[in-house]
Design a protein around this motif. Structure first.
Motif: not given
Length: 217
Positions: A56, A130, A132-133, A135-139, A142
């Motif tokens: 990552t 970004n 999603s690039r 992080y493991e958990e986008v929800d 955000t």
């Protein structure tokens, strides 16, 4: 500007190392009854965290044009530590959904603050835009607020937070942080870059090893 970020980042690391050295050493209790199977599982997970963190960090470096290998290594450590912390909170809050969500957000916010300290403002904006690039958990990410930008003076204060007035902390690499009794803070990193914050009026002076002096009132 890059040298300024690196200087303050190195200073923070030096302070943390000093704080750790000053803590009273405690004897660690080893559980001699631990099974070989559990040890193998732990090592395998740890290796996975490190491998994912390295991948990552390299992706982030390519995306954001981070060319300093020391910063890429630092990013990998941040990702690795976050993965370990997320694993811990998942285990701790197995029956507490609310507590789990709050603990995850706290872990992501902590890593955001670390990235904020050594990425440029432009890089940090692209980084948080970004999820999603990186992080493991986008929800979760955000809804994590980005930390307020720190001024150079605030970064110097944070780096010297654990240095007592009238003392100097030196690193093995030649870096050092000094806090005068009158409140002046002086920082020098391993590359010879210097920063100073006056205790009376808060004036900040930056002196790169190879560059012009910068004064910030």
């Amino acid at each position: 500007m890059k040298k300024t970020f690196l200087l303050l980042s190195c200073a923070a690391a030096l302070t943390m190392a000093s704080c750790s050295d000053n803590k009273t050493e405690t004897a660690a209790t080893t559980d001699t009854m631990s099974t070989a199977a559990s040890t193998t599982t732990t090592d395998a997970n740890d290796a996975t965290y490190r491998s994912q963190a390295d991948a990552t960090a390299q992706r982030m470096a390519t995306d954001l044009n981070v060319t300093d290998t020391a910063l890429v290594s630092k990013a990998s450590d941040v990702y690795y530590n976050r993965a370990r912390k997320l694993a811990d909170v998942r285990s701790q809050y197995t029956n507490d959904t609310t507590g789990l969500g709050a603990a995850k957000r706290a872990a992501y916010l902590e890593s955001n603050e670390e990235f904020h300290d050594f990425l440029t403002p432009e890089q940090y904006t692209a980084y948080t835009s970004n999820p999603s690039r990186y992080y493991e958990e986008v929800d979760i990410v955000t809804v994590t607020p980005a930390p307020a930008p720190l001024t150079p003076g605030q970064k110097i204060e944070r780096a010297a937070a654990n240095v007592a007035p009238g003392t100097t902390v030196k690193g093995a690499d030649g870096s050092k942080i000094s806090v005068d009794k009158d409140g002046d803070i002086k920082i020098k990193d391993a590359q010879g870059n210097k920063a100073k914050k006056a205790g009376d009026d808060g004036t900040v002076k930056l002196k790169p090893e190879n560059g012009d002096k910068v004064k910030i009132n």
